[in-house]
Enzyme design. Sequence first.
Site, short mmCIF file in Angstrom:
data_model
loop_
_atom_site.label_atom_id
_atom_site.label_comp_id
_atom_site.label_asym_id
_atom_site.label_seq_id
_atom_site.Cartn_x
_atom_site.Cartn_y
_atom_site.Cartn_z
N LYS A 197 -11.26 5.54 2.20
CA LYS A 197 -11.57 6.16 3.49
C LYS A 197 -12.52 7.31 3.19
O LYS A 197 -12.16 8.24 2.48
CB LYS A 197 -10.30 6.70 4.14
CG LYS A 197 -9.30 5.63 4.53
CD LYS A 197 -8.00 6.22 5.04
CE LYS A 197 -7.01 5.13 5.42
NZ LYS A 197 -5.65 5.67 5.65
N GLU A 234 0.83 -1.20 0.00
CA GLU A 234 0.00 0.00 0.00
C GLU A 234 0.87 1.26 0.00
O GLU A 234 1.78 1.39 0.81
CB GLU A 234 -0.89 -0.03 1.26
CG GLU A 234 -1.83 1.16 1.41
CD GLU A 234 -2.79 0.97 2.60
OE1 GLU A 234 -2.95 -0.18 3.07
OE2 GLU A 234 -3.37 1.96 3.05
O1 OSB Z 1 -2.40 4.54 6.12
O2 OSB Z 1 -4.05 3.29 6.47
C1 OSB Z 1 -3.29 4.16 6.87
C2 OSB Z 1 -4.01 5.04 10.52
C3 OSB Z 1 -3.80 6.39 10.51
C4 OSB Z 1 -3.39 6.99 9.36
C5 OSB Z 1 -3.20 6.24 8.20
C6 OSB Z 1 -3.42 4.88 8.20
C7 OSB Z 1 -3.80 4.26 9.40
C8 OSB Z 1 -4.00 2.82 9.55
C9 OSB Z 1 -4.87 2.35 10.68
O3 OSB Z 1 -3.41 2.00 8.89
C10 OSB Z 1 -6.06 1.62 10.23
C11 OSB Z 1 -7.07 1.48 11.34
O4 OSB Z 1 -7.76 2.46 11.69
O5 OSB Z 1 -7.17 0.38 11.87
MG MG Z 2 -2.60 3.51 4.28
#
Ligand code: OSB
Ligand code: MG
Length: 375
Positions: A265, A216
Amino acid sequence: MVAVRRVRLDELELPLVEPFETSFGVERRRRFLVVQIEAEDGETGLGECVATQHPLYSSESVATARWMIETYLLPLLWKEGALPPDTFRTRARVWRGHPMAKGAIEMALWDLWARRHRQSLARALGGRRRRVEVGVSVGIQSDVPTLVRRVGEYLAEGYGRIKVKVRPGWDERPVAALRKEFPELRLWVDANQGYPASAAGAIRRWATRYGVEQVEQPFPERALAAHARLVRRAPFLVCLDESITDLAAFEAAVEMQAVTSLNVKAGRVGGLGSGRELGARSAGAGLPAWVGGMLETGIGRAHNVALASLTPFTLPADLSASGRYYRQDLVEPAFELGPGSTLSVPRGQGLGVEVVESVYRKYVHRHREFRRKTP
Ligand code: OSB
Ligand code: MG
């Protein structure tokens, strides 16, 4: 149109059960805004703003989101009332950027809309699933044995796929150790833009060698060409998160063949309406999509779970049980991990969970209340 009578805009801070470290830093506490919109008829809707205290994940922060909401979005609500969420989305489009600020209001309007129609948010969105498949996102740890132990604990709790945060210097070693310890592990990695384009060859080698299913956002938000070069030679999924700020960014990424999986998101793209549309377009383009997370409390998690109940989202979401994030969640019932690495989709009206006022009050740092000025 039902007028909006009152808006609460609270800033909360909750300690995380453990620090969450990514390529852009460590979070020990989550600082965020909660919006509550109250219509003239007494119906309310809640939204959690995913902007973080500092502008590290994207250019937005708690302060910019607050400013955007107070300066532009509240006046729109005073003038237009409790708009249908899609109408709000169209109106809010005249201002550039600030998707997380817009998303917080849009999500509160969705909750309000669903409650007014006496249905669950999932149903209002068109979701069909009663349970959604989820995984857990594991931050960078102090050392490899600690990571292996943490992942072992999450697997024992029942999580069916693990995403680990990586960055230069914390990638091949931890990934190799996880593969050795857990030969069957369904393993994803997330770099949060931490690598230069020149790292593509190395990433491709270790991700392939250790059976990583998905990588990712390895490169910076605007580096679509670098992602496209990785896609051409990758036997794994190349997922975009930060790069996909709106539908146009998604179209560009598809056109350039810079993406083979999509992290959606709602907050990142201005709300649930855009999130739903991204899911549909992704399915239309033959790409798997899944719902991501931003360490939300139960308020934001309820929105995310409702989104994940839509059929285009086919890969396990980054939505874990309440206890993975916070000792005490703001809502009841808290989210618990169910059979087959799933969370159940609340079936009550709106979000289908209720804020526990005593817990909520404990974590409020700053409370502001706005009322419509009646002429
Ligand atoms: O990049 O997906 C991301 C949390 C904060 C900011 C960015 C990310 C994330 C996570 C957490 O990967 C995912 C979750 O809320 O469980
Ligand atoms: Mg991410």
